[in-house]
Design an enzyme around this catalytic site. Sequence first.
Site, mmCIF file in Angstrom:
data_model
loop_
_atom_site.group_PDB
_atom_site.id
_atom_site.type_symbol
_atom_site.label_atom_id
_atom_site.label_comp_id
_atom_site.label_asym_id
_atom_site.label_seq_id
_atom_site.Cartn_x
_atom_site.Cartn_y
_atom_site.Cartn_z
ATOM 1 N N ASP A 131 0.814 -1.534 -0.037
ATOM 2 C CA ASP A 131 -0.176 -0.083 0.015
ATOM 3 C C ASP A 131 0.666 1.744 -0.038
ATOM 4 O O ASP A 131 2.137 1.400 0.486
ATOM 5 C CB ASP A 131 -0.767 0.071 1.579
ATOM 6 C CG ASP A 131 -1.671 -1.125 0.902
ATOM 7 O OD1 ASP A 131 -2.182 -1.975 0.263
ATOM 8 O OD2 ASP A 131 -2.690 -1.133 2.143
ATOM 9 N N SER B 75 8.544 3.144 5.171
ATOM 10 C CA SER B 75 9.710 3.602 4.344
ATOM 11 C C SER B 75 8.968 3.079 3.125
ATOM 12 O O SER B 75 8.145 3.671 2.342
ATOM 13 C CB SER B 75 10.446 2.471 4.728
ATOM 14 O OG SER B 75 11.946 2.871 4.322
ATOM 15 N N HIS C 34 4.878 -7.267 -0.166
ATOM 16 C CA HIS C 34 4.431 -8.845 -0.650
ATOM 17 C C HIS C 34 4.760 -8.475 -2.031
ATOM 18 O O HIS C 34 5.771 -7.927 -2.735
ATOM 19 C CB HIS C 34 3.051 -8.476 -0.533
ATOM 20 C CG HIS C 34 2.049 -8.928 0.379
ATOM 21 N ND1 HIS C 34 1.416 -10.064 0.480
ATOM 22 C CD2 HIS C 34 1.699 -7.906 1.657
ATOM 23 C CE1 HIS C 34 0.482 -9.734 2.295
ATOM 24 N NE2 HIS C 34 1.480 -8.571 2.067
#
Length: 281
Positions: A88, A246, A145
């Site tokens: 995200d 980050s 992911h």
Amino acid sequence: MSPSKLFALIQYPLPHHLISRLVGLLAETRIGWLKNLLIKAFIRRFKVDMSQAAEHDPTAYACFNAFFTRALKADARPLGEGLLCPADGTLSQFGVTRHGTLVQAKGQAYSVTSLLGGDMQRAEPFRQGSFATVYLSPRDYHRVHMPLTGTLREMVYVPGRIFSVNQATADHVPALFARNERLVCIFDTEHGPMAMVLVGAMIVAGIETVWAGQVTPLGNEVQSIRFDTPITLERGAEMGRFKLGSTVVMCFSEEMPFDEDALAFGDTVRMGQSLGEFHNP
């Protein structure tokens, strides 16, 4: 002088690592009232949506870091087609890598060799490929992911500074992502080598992978670890996480089919979202 440039400049003299380690200690506290205060204040400040979390009760988390790296419900991030977004966040940049150069921001570029730890042989497959950068803001889901199924070949810890990685800093700190502490993970995929670079930032207390746990900080020298026993992660599987936010930089040896009609710099993206579909000949 613009506020964004001033924000970038005042970071230079700060003791980045000391600040981050102190914040890390606070984020790991198990003192009930204190960790609950921190979590609830953070949710209010950044308008965190807890409805998609597997555990939606803020007080149920053992510490702030457990809340920050929280899992989502199983159906919260359905997987799209083709190349997946790994996290995200905000799609800061994406495109083609020419002569080993990646775009950081308008007027700012840096080399894939420096990003991957300074080894020209490691960087060679990515000199004429493509890349994408996703910035994770504080309110985002902070697990990373796999955009493609891959087998881990090498993990490289690269020490460095820990500047903030928001857009204001990216606009004004040259080669920001190649200066910050980072973890480089090289995978072999059906579309050629892929590098997943997890970039540290100010007050990031650590970077974890699913195969090695927390791996930063490891010291003041570049450290490479190769894996003789294959570690294969499926497309969409979790590969790592940030303890506080980050940036992820993905580098590919081939040109990826980014959907330029649907994507634009600065777009809000979600993990599992399709960044482009592969078309078989």
